[in-house]
Write a protein that holds these residues in place. Structure first.
Motif, PDB file in Angstrom:
ATOM      1  N   GLU A 108       5.397  83.194  48.318  1.00 34.54           N
ATOM      2  CA  GLU A 108       6.189  83.846  47.347  1.00 34.54           C
ATOM      3  C   GLU A 108       7.334  82.754  46.718  1.00 34.54           C
ATOM      4  O   GLU A 108       8.155  82.793  45.570  1.00 34.54           O
ATOM      5  N   SER A 109       6.967  81.364  47.232  1.00 35.51           N
ATOM      6  CA  SER A 109       7.563  80.291  46.740  1.00 35.51           C
ATOM      7  C   SER A 109       7.063  79.401  45.699  1.00 35.51           C
ATOM      8  O   SER A 109       7.391  78.310  45.148  1.00 35.51           O
ATOM      9  N   GLY A 110       5.722  79.605  45.363  1.00 36.99           N
ATOM     10  CA  GLY A 110       4.853  78.977  44.764  1.00 36.99           C
ATOM     11  C   GLY A 110       4.417  79.847  43.451  1.00 36.99           C
ATOM     12  O   GLY A 110       4.359  80.814  43.257  1.00 36.99           O
ATOM     13  N   THR A 111       4.202  78.882  42.242  1.00 36.45           N
ATOM     14  CA  THR A 111       3.645  79.448  41.142  1.00 36.45           C
ATOM     15  C   THR A 111       2.462  78.602  40.647  1.00 36.45           C
ATOM     16  O   THR A 111       2.397  77.470  40.969  1.00 36.45           O
ATOM     17  N   THR A 112       1.492  79.202  39.917  1.00 39.34           N
ATOM     18  CA  THR A 112       0.168  78.338  39.399  1.00 39.34           C
ATOM     19  C   THR A 112       0.078  78.340  38.203  1.00 39.34           C
ATOM     20  O   THR A 112       0.301  79.589  37.533  1.00 39.34           O
ATOM     21  N   ASP A 113      -0.399  77.537  37.565  1.00 38.51           N
ATOM     22  CA  ASP A 113      -0.852  77.617  36.337  1.00 38.51           C
ATOM     23  C   ASP A 113      -2.254  76.881  36.054  1.00 38.51           C
ATOM     24  O   ASP A 113      -2.406  75.797  36.351  1.00 38.51           O
ATOM     25  N   GLU A 114      -3.109  77.707  36.105  1.00 33.53           N
ATOM     26  CA  GLU A 114      -4.345  77.614  36.314  1.00 33.53           C
ATOM     27  C   GLU A 114      -4.640  76.938  37.542  1.00 33.53           C
ATOM     28  O   GLU A 114      -4.457  77.776  38.500  1.00 33.53           O
ATOM     29  N   ASP A 115      -5.176  75.648  37.665  1.00 31.52           N
ATOM     30  CA  ASP A 115      -5.321  74.869  39.086  1.00 31.52           C
ATOM     31  C   ASP A 115      -4.033  74.195  39.595  1.00 31.52           C
ATOM     32  O   ASP A 115      -4.194  73.371  40.468  1.00 31.52           O
ATOM     33  N   ILE A 116      -2.962  74.102  39.020  1.00 30.00           N
ATOM     34  CA  ILE A 116      -1.799  73.501  39.254  1.00 30.00           C
ATOM     35  C   ILE A 116      -0.697  74.400  39.783  1.00 30.00           C
ATOM     36  O   ILE A 116      -0.328  75.416  39.343  1.00 30.00           O
ATOM     37  N   LEU A 117      -0.332  73.672  40.907  1.00 35.78           N
ATOM     38  CA  LEU A 117       0.807  74.499  41.903  1.00 35.78           C
ATOM     39  C   LEU A 117       2.144  73.903  41.472  1.00 35.78           C
ATOM     40  O   LEU A 117       2.206  72.569  41.741  1.00 35.78           O
ATOM     41  N   PHE A 118       3.078  74.787  41.235  1.00 38.17           N
ATOM     42  CA  PHE A 118       4.403  74.474  41.431  1.00 38.17           C
ATOM     43  C   PHE A 118       5.174  74.958  42.252  1.00 38.17           C
ATOM     44  O   PHE A 118       5.083  76.223  42.513  1.00 38.17           O
ATOM     45  N   SER A 119       6.390  74.445  42.942  1.00 34.59           N
ATOM     46  CA  SER A 119       7.352  75.141  43.724  1.00 34.59           C
ATOM     47  C   SER A 119       8.128  75.839  42.860  1.00 34.59           C
ATOM     48  O   SER A 119       8.693  75.190  42.062  1.00 34.59           O
ATOM     49  N   ALA A 120       8.494  77.244  43.222  1.00 35.68           N
ATOM     50  CA  ALA A 120       9.639  77.762  42.393  1.00 35.68           C
ATOM     51  C   ALA A 120      11.163  77.528  42.922  1.00 35.68           C
ATOM     52  O   ALA A 120      12.053  78.084  42.345  1.00 35.68           O
ATOM     53  N   ARG A 121      11.101  76.768  44.053  1.00 29.57           N
ATOM     54  CA  ARG A 121      12.390  76.426  44.791  1.00 29.57           C
ATOM     55  C   ARG A 121      12.796  74.941  44.893  1.00 29.57           C
ATOM     56  O   ARG A 121      11.705  74.006  45.211  1.00 29.57           O
ATOM     57  N   LEU A 122      13.905  74.642  44.734  1.00 26.25           N
ATOM     58  CA  LEU A 122      14.153  72.953  44.673  1.00 26.25           C
ATOM     59  C   LEU A 122      14.266  72.607  46.155  1.00 26.25           C
ATOM     60  O   LEU A 122      13.870  71.404  46.324  1.00 26.25           O
ATOM     61  N   ASP A 123      14.299  73.339  47.101  1.00 25.14           N
ATOM     62  CA  ASP A 123      14.445  73.201  48.537  1.00 25.14           C
ATOM     63  C   ASP A 123      13.144  73.374  49.293  1.00 25.14           C
ATOM     64  O   ASP A 123      13.065  73.330  50.326  1.00 25.14           O
ATOM     65  N   GLU A 124      12.261  73.656  48.626  1.00 25.70           N
ATOM     66  CA  GLU A 124      10.986  73.873  49.358  1.00 25.70           C
ATOM     67  C   GLU A 124       9.894  73.267  48.411  1.00 25.70           C
ATOM     68  O   GLU A 124       9.771  72.913  47.370  1.00 25.70           O
ATOM     69  N   PRO A 125       8.846  72.394  49.330  1.00 23.75           N
ATOM     70  CA  PRO A 125       8.695  72.588  50.866  1.00 23.75           C
ATOM     71  C   PRO A 125       9.372  71.094  51.208  1.00 23.75           C
ATOM     72  O   PRO A 125       9.419  70.259  50.782  1.00 23.75           O
ATOM     73  N   ARG A 126       9.872  71.493  52.521  1.00 23.97           N
ATOM     74  CA  ARG A 126      10.467  70.415  53.451  1.00 23.97           C
ATOM     75  C   ARG A 126       9.519  69.836  54.261  1.00 23.97           C
ATOM     76  O   ARG A 126       8.708  70.690  54.548  1.00 23.97           O
ATOM     77  N   PRO A 127       9.386  68.573  54.806  1.00 26.99           N
ATOM     78  CA  PRO A 127       8.553  68.293  55.753  1.00 26.99           C
ATOM     79  C   PRO A 127       8.347  69.286  56.768  1.00 26.99           C
ATOM     80  O   PRO A 127       9.166  69.520  57.628  1.00 26.99           O
ATOM     81  N   GLY A 128       6.943  69.540  57.210  1.00 23.18           N
ATOM     82  CA  GLY A 128       6.794  70.415  58.141  1.00 23.18           C
ATOM     83  C   GLY A 128       7.218  71.828  57.985  1.00 23.18           C
ATOM     84  O   GLY A 128       6.990  72.568  59.239  1.00 23.18           O
ATOM     85  N   GLN A 129       7.836  72.159  56.909  1.00 20.87           N
ATOM     86  CA  GLN A 129       8.173  73.655  56.668  1.00 20.87           C
ATOM     87  C   GLN A 129       6.710  74.708  56.983  1.00 20.87           C
ATOM     88  O   GLN A 129       5.808  74.614  56.359  1.00 20.87           O
ATOM     89  N   HIS A 130       7.189  75.854  57.648  1.00 18.96           N
ATOM     90  CA  HIS A 130       6.200  76.729  57.651  1.00 18.96           C
ATOM     91  C   HIS A 130       4.965  76.207  58.479  1.00 18.96           C
ATOM     92  O   HIS A 130       4.030  76.705  58.200  1.00 18.96           O
ATOM     93  N   VAL A 131       5.114  75.333  59.269  1.00 21.01           N
ATOM     94  CA  VAL A 131       3.899  75.048  59.989  1.00 21.01           C
ATOM     95  C   VAL A 131       4.351  75.061  61.561  1.00 21.01           C
ATOM     96  O   VAL A 131       5.368  74.522  61.832  1.00 21.01           O
ATOM     97  N   ARG A 132       3.433  75.658  62.587  1.00 18.89           N
ATOM     98  CA  ARG A 132       3.614  75.946  63.766  1.00 18.89           C
ATOM     99  C   ARG A 132       3.112  74.600  64.482  1.00 18.89           C
ATOM    100  O   ARG A 132       1.755  74.453  64.383  1.00 18.89           O
ATOM    101  N   PRO A 133       3.818  73.597  64.757  1.00 24.45           N
ATOM    102  CA  PRO A 133       3.315  72.423  65.450  1.00 24.45           C
ATOM    103  C   PRO A 133       2.546  72.541  66.880  1.00 24.45           C
ATOM    104  O   PRO A 133       2.772  73.586  67.343  1.00 24.45           O
ATOM    105  N   THR A 134       1.618  71.605  67.015  1.00 23.94           N
ATOM    106  CA  THR A 134       0.880  71.517  68.368  1.00 23.94           C
ATOM    107  C   THR A 134       1.818  71.726  69.364  1.00 23.94           C
ATOM    108  O   THR A 134       2.978  70.835  69.296  1.00 23.94           O
ATOM    109  N   ALA A 135       1.727  72.225  70.676  1.00 20.63           N
ATOM    110  CA  ALA A 135       2.709  71.976  71.646  1.00 20.63           C
ATOM    111  C   ALA A 135       4.012  72.607  71.339  1.00 20.63           C
ATOM    112  O   ALA A 135       4.998  72.108  72.340  1.00 20.63           O
ATOM    113  N   ALA A 136       4.425  73.670  70.345  1.00 19.03           N
ATOM    114  CA  ALA A 136       5.776  73.818  69.969  1.00 19.03           C
ATOM    115  C   ALA A 136       5.977  74.856  71.311  1.00 19.03           C
ATOM    116  O   ALA A 136       7.578  74.897  71.622  1.00 19.03           O
ATOM    117  N   GLU A 137       5.011  75.501  71.946  1.00 19.72           N
ATOM    118  CA  GLU A 137       5.662  76.597  73.183  1.00 19.72           C
ATOM    119  C   GLU A 137       5.635  75.514  74.434  1.00 19.72           C
ATOM    120  O   GLU A 137       6.170  76.043  75.425  1.00 19.72           O
TER     121      GLU A 137
END
Length: 392
Positions: free
Chosen positions: A99-128
């Motif tokens: 919901e935060s991305g838009t595409t123009d043919e095969d080019i992806l743009f972020s629709a939000r200035l604050d996304e993505p941040r490093p590691g955002q929406h990634v479940r890291p190894t050994a987080a639990e």
């Protein structure tokens, strides 16, 4: 006339008797382990999760955008489509959610200035959990979430405390099992409740028999039982209709506890039969039998399963007179950490226990408002979820 053993000593004797008949832990599949007590710590041999993954549907992106969407991605300025749970590789920067991305043919743009941040929406190894970390401690009463946690660590079986098999011997010629009792009759209150109570205490009823109030029948029923633990109800007094003690003597049993200095439940016994089987003789009054089961039978079962008895809870704020020569076990409700004695606490009354949260342990000297008093939480208050009663 035998001298009744002090209540605290009877608990110790019960635990020691159980230890003398200790059973090895059982290895059970995960789904059969719910409601059982864990016998050893559970550690994980893998990191949880064991790989980094996407927490969202979207794109795994590498470097700064905009990005060219490719099948493989992973080069600077590239992105690849991912769904929740897909692997995210070390060189990928973050996940840009759908919901935060838009595409123009095969080019992806972020629709939000604050996304993505490093590691955002990634479940890291050994987080639990890190590999080698303890996930569940020995002695834990296993619930469905524990089982799911063990499964996430790649575990298929759990080592749980043994569950002693029990043969119930229910006495009383006056007992009926259905309908409204007539004059001189009583409705059975043991056969309908003891199996569930024993399950909560860590044992399993594998056989239940009704025995006539007759010495020969009582002796035969005890002798023919094959369960490691026999529990009888009623017949523990000294009247002409009470045959349990004489039956034990006739069978050559070693009577370990010959009455307990407690109210209710004093005429209770623990014995060891010549072949090593244990028998606990509960009185015939319902509340008395339940009090003995919760306070005396529980440590015996714990000893058989290789664990310690349940610990006491402590409370204050209740004055209760003691009784010389006896420990009183009083059903109480606990509200705002203050205990209130049940109004119905006669040896044959179940109404007070039905609404109680714990048993108050009242020593001979009684307890004062400022004295620390001991509570034994009722097993169904300590482990009340319906899945525990019906898990097996």
């Amino acid at each position: 006339m035998t001298t009744r053993l002090p209540w605290a000593e009877a608990r110790q004797a019960a635990h020691a008797a159980g230890q003398s008949r200790s059973l090895l832990p059982e290895l059970l599949p995960l789904d059969k382990s719910i409601g059982r007590l864990l016998a050893v710590d559970v550690t994980t041999s893998i990191d949880i999760p064991h790989f980094a993954s996407s927490a969202m549907d979207g794109w795994a992106v590498t470097g700064e955008g905009p990005w060219r969407v490719t099948r493989a991605g992973r080069r600077a300025g590239e992105a690849r489509k991912v769904v929740t749970g897909d692997v995210v590789f070390d060189d990928e920067f973050a996940v840009l959610r759908l919901e935060s991305g838009t595409t123009d043919e095969d080019i992806l743009f972020s629709a939000r200035l604050d996304e993505p941040r490093p590691g955002q929406h990634v479940r890291p190894t050994a987080a639990e959990a890190d590999h080698g970390e303890t996930l569940i401690r020995k002695g834990t009463l296993l619930n469905p979430a524990h089982i799911a946690l063990a499964a996430s660590a790649g575990i298929d079986h759990l080592e749980v405390s043994a569950e002693p098999g029990v043969h119930l011997l229910l006495t009383g010629d006056e007992v009926i099992t259905q309908g409204v009792p007539g004059v001189g009759q009583v409705r059975d209150s043991f056969g309908v409740q003891l199996p569930a109570v024993l399950r909560l205490l860590g044992a399993e009823v594998r056989e239940s028999s009704r025995v006539r109030d007759d010495l020969t029948a009582t002796s035969q029923a005890i002798e023919e039982s094959t369960a490691p633990l026999v529990i009888s109800t009623g017949g523990t007094g000294s009247s002409s209709a009470d045959h349990v003690r004489r039956a034990l003597r006739g069978l050559g049993a070693d009577i370990l506890v010959d009455g307990i200095a407690m109210r209710p439940g004093g005429p209770s016994r623990i014995a060891r039969l010549p072949d090593g089987r244990l028998i606990v003789c509960l009185p015939g009054n319902p509340l008395a039998a339940m009090v003995v089961a919760i306070s005396i039978l529980e440590p015996l079962i714990a000893g058989m399963a290789g664990r310690d008895p349940r610990a006491f809870d402590l409370t204050r704020g209740l004055h209760f007179e003691g009784r010389p020569g006896s420990t009183l076990l009083v059903p109480v409700q606990v509200r705002d950490q203050r205990p209130s004695p049940a109004a119905w606490r006669g040896a044959a009354m179940m109404r007070g226990l039905a609404d109680a949260d714990a048993l108050l342990v009242v020593p001979e000297a009684g307890c004062g408002l400022d004295d620390p008093a001991r509570l034994l939480t009722l097993p169904w208050r300590q482990a009340s979820p319906a899945w525990l009663l019906g898990a097996r």
